[in-house]
Scaffold this motif. Structure first.
Motif, PDB file in Angstrom:
ATOM      1  N   GLN A  71      37.377  36.654 -35.522  1.00 40.61           N
ATOM      2  CA  GLN A  71      35.846  36.454 -35.981  1.00 40.61           C
ATOM      3  C   GLN A  71      35.076  35.769 -34.832  1.00 40.61           C
ATOM      4  O   GLN A  71      35.681  35.031 -34.019  1.00 40.61           O
ATOM      5  N   PRO A  72      33.875  35.834 -34.585  1.00 40.93           N
ATOM      6  CA  PRO A  72      33.031  35.468 -33.480  1.00 40.93           C
ATOM      7  C   PRO A  72      33.226  33.971 -33.430  1.00 40.93           C
ATOM      8  O   PRO A  72      33.167  33.536 -32.228  1.00 40.93           O
ATOM      9  N   SER A  73      33.403  33.167 -34.481  1.00 32.11           N
ATOM     10  CA  SER A  73      33.600  31.625 -34.256  1.00 32.11           C
ATOM     11  C   SER A  73      34.953  30.984 -33.978  1.00 32.11           C
ATOM     12  O   SER A  73      35.058  30.136 -33.601  1.00 32.11           O
ATOM     13  N   LEU A 130      26.217  29.602 -32.316  1.00 36.31           N
ATOM     14  CA  LEU A 130      26.824  30.688 -33.123  1.00 36.31           C
ATOM     15  C   LEU A 130      27.699  29.663 -34.289  1.00 36.31           C
ATOM     16  O   LEU A 130      27.481  30.145 -35.481  1.00 36.31           O
ATOM     17  N   TYR A 136      33.654  39.760 -30.649  1.00 34.86           N
ATOM     18  CA  TYR A 136      32.704  39.248 -29.794  1.00 34.86           C
ATOM     19  C   TYR A 136      33.098  37.614 -29.779  1.00 34.86           C
ATOM     20  O   TYR A 136      33.145  37.330 -30.810  1.00 34.86           O
ATOM     21  N   THR A 137      32.961  37.098 -28.658  1.00 31.85           N
ATOM     22  CA  THR A 137      33.188  35.829 -28.794  1.00 31.85           C
ATOM     23  C   THR A 137      31.742  35.180 -27.633  1.00 31.85           C
ATOM     24  O   THR A 137      31.626  35.796 -26.561  1.00 31.85           O
ATOM     25  N   ALA A 138      31.336  34.220 -28.077  1.00 28.44           N
ATOM     26  CA  ALA A 138      29.862  33.747 -27.560  1.00 28.44           C
ATOM     27  C   ALA A 138      30.220  33.176 -26.146  1.00 28.44           C
ATOM     28  O   ALA A 138      29.284  33.403 -25.331  1.00 28.44           O
ATOM     29  N   VAL A 153      29.029  44.256 -26.001  1.00 29.82           N
ATOM     30  CA  VAL A 153      29.928  43.085 -25.594  1.00 29.82           C
ATOM     31  C   VAL A 153      29.803  42.616 -24.489  1.00 29.82           C
ATOM     32  O   VAL A 153      29.633  41.379 -23.849  1.00 29.82           O
ATOM     33  N   VAL A 155      26.302  37.143 -35.106  1.00 30.78           N
ATOM     34  CA  VAL A 155      26.022  37.062 -33.869  1.00 30.78           C
ATOM     35  C   VAL A 155      24.399  37.298 -33.622  1.00 30.78           C
ATOM     36  O   VAL A 155      23.651  37.932 -34.539  1.00 30.78           O
ATOM     37  N   ASN A 169      29.611  33.134 -38.357  1.00 27.96           N
ATOM     38  CA  ASN A 169      30.062  34.523 -37.681  1.00 27.96           C
ATOM     39  C   ASN A 169      29.123  35.370 -37.049  1.00 27.96           C
ATOM     40  O   ASN A 169      29.180  36.307 -36.417  1.00 27.96           O
ATOM     41  N   ARG A 206      40.673  40.598 -26.770  1.00 28.73           N
ATOM     42  CA  ARG A 206      39.917  41.847 -27.272  1.00 28.73           C
ATOM     43  C   ARG A 206      40.963  42.981 -27.473  1.00 28.73           C
ATOM     44  O   ARG A 206      40.982  43.706 -28.618  1.00 28.73           O
ATOM     45  N   LEU A 210      30.580  43.976 -36.516  1.00 29.72           N
ATOM     46  CA  LEU A 210      29.560  42.756 -36.187  1.00 29.72           C
ATOM     47  C   LEU A 210      28.048  43.154 -36.823  1.00 29.72           C
ATOM     48  O   LEU A 210      27.354  42.164 -37.090  1.00 29.72           O
TER      49      LEU A 210
END
Length: 386
Positions: free
Chosen positions: A33-35, A383, A368-370, A137, A95, A93, A61, A73
């Motif tokens: 998860q993005p968070s 985020l 995806y990671t910020a 990304v 984006v 999460n 990834r 996403l």
């Protein structure tokens, strides 16, 4: 005489979380998860440096891509005014849409997305006679000159982009294949395919198969990957079929079909199909008996009216996402968008509405990671608080 070496207190093995290699293996298994990584980075400076390391991010990834656990996403759409991205995950999460806006010189009005898969997007008509492979990304992109037989934009074709299995670990992750297919109608009707490899940076030989009994067929926009073969539905005025492209053998085959639907991976493996009629979706699987006779067997019926909220059943099925076996459905009363997972039977209404149904609606799944940002220094904090 036997001597016993006394272990010095300072030589004791490091605690698991003090060993950087072991800690990396643990963090590698965080949910995609993005968070997830932004939260981990708040633990301490050491953790923050580790999860922002480009080598770790590539492994993170690749780890989740190889397991098929990358979340959806959002969706790319074409509503007649260019390509837009609509995030669909719930906070924290969700984006930001800005990093997923394609920046090119020229107009995006005639550009369309052919396929999204493995965290890559395949776009056509970004520039005349070219297609673009884009990783939204990381921002990686590569423009490809089309083979001559695919350059006539009046003749519709379909395609698929696949990330290379070798794109893992510390190697260049932007390795891929592009497969384009189209049907040529008329007295010499045939299906053709061509494959581009980023390893050779060239298109391969043209592959084709005669289809004399299927002169009126066109290839569907959405394809599916089942095992090591790609499939597209073929449709026409009086008959339907499935076009199969074997990635290993590099050949084409046509499978007769007596119903309409989307190709999918059947439960337990093998070629499957989902068809929708009214408020009912049916899942089929292609079985072959001892005499090598293939038949389609019904494996499941989904009563959509039991899953979806009370809506006007003047609705349209937009597409099917074969990466996660998910139906994407649009309702005409306000153009609400719903997804129905055919295995878990989970239904979700997406937080997007349209005045008219988009002519292109492509789900985009990726990790995806910020922090890796696609550029924003404080995107992680945004985020976590969105």
């Amino acid at each position: 005489m036997t001597f016993c070496r006394r272990r010095h207190p300072n030589s004791s093995p490091a605690a698991p979380l003090e060993d950087d290699d072991l800690l990396a293996e643990i963090l590698l298994r965080l949910p995609p998860q993005p968070s997830s990584l932004p939260r981990a980075s708040l633990t301490c400076r050491r953790w923050r440096l580790l999860v922002r390391d480009p080598r770790f991010l590539r492994r993170f990834r690749a780890h989740h891509r190889s397991r098929g656990t990358a979340p959806v996403l959002g969706f790319f759409t074409d509503e007649g005014i260019g390509i837009s991205f609509h995030p669909t995950l719930d906070p924290p999460n969700r984006v930001p849409p800005e990093p997923f806006r394609l920046q090119i010189t020229g107009s995006l009005l005639n550009c369309r997305i052919v396929c999204c898969r493995d965290g890559l997007a395949l776009l056509v008509n970004v520039h005349p006679g070219k297609v673009l492979v884009w990783d939204p990304v990381t921002g990686d992109r590569r423009s490809l000159l089309l083979p001559q037989v695919f350059r006539n934009m009046d003749k519709f074709y379909s395609g698929m982009v696949l990330r290379s299995a070798a794109a893992v670990g510390d190697v260049d992750p932007f390795q891929f294949q592009v497969v384009l297919v189209r049907c040529i109608k008329g007295p010499h009707a045939r299906a053709i395919a061509c494959v581009y490899s980023s390893d050779t940076r060239a298109w391969g030989d043209l592959v084709q198969i005669s289809t004399p009994l299927l002169r009126t067929l066109s290839v569907a926009r959405s394809g599916a990957l089942v095992g090591r073969s790609l499939y597209w539905s073929l449709y026409g005025n009086s008959s339907n079929a499935i076009l199969e492209f074997d990635l290993d053998r590099q050949n084409l085959a046509v499978i007769p079909l007596h119903m309409e639907g989307w190709i999918m991976s059947a439960e337990g493996g093998g070629l499957g199909l989902v068809s929708v009629s009214g408020q009912r979706a049916q899942l089929w699987k292609r079985e072959t008996d001892s005499d090598s006779v293939a038949t389609w067997c019904l494996t499941k019926t989904i009563h959509l009216n039991n899953l979806l909220p009370t809506i006007s059943w003047d609705r349209l099925v937009i597409d099917f996402m074969d990466e996660s076996n998910t139906l994407i459905m649009g309702t005409l009363d306000g153009i609400g968008i719903f997804t129905v997972h055919t295995e878990s039977m989970q239904c979700k209404q997406l937080p997007v509405e349209f005045k008219i149904l988009p002519r292109v609606f492509k789900p985009f799944a990726s990790v995806y990671t910020a922090e890796i940002g696609v550029g924003a220094e404080h995107a992680g904090a945004e985020l976590l608080h969105n």
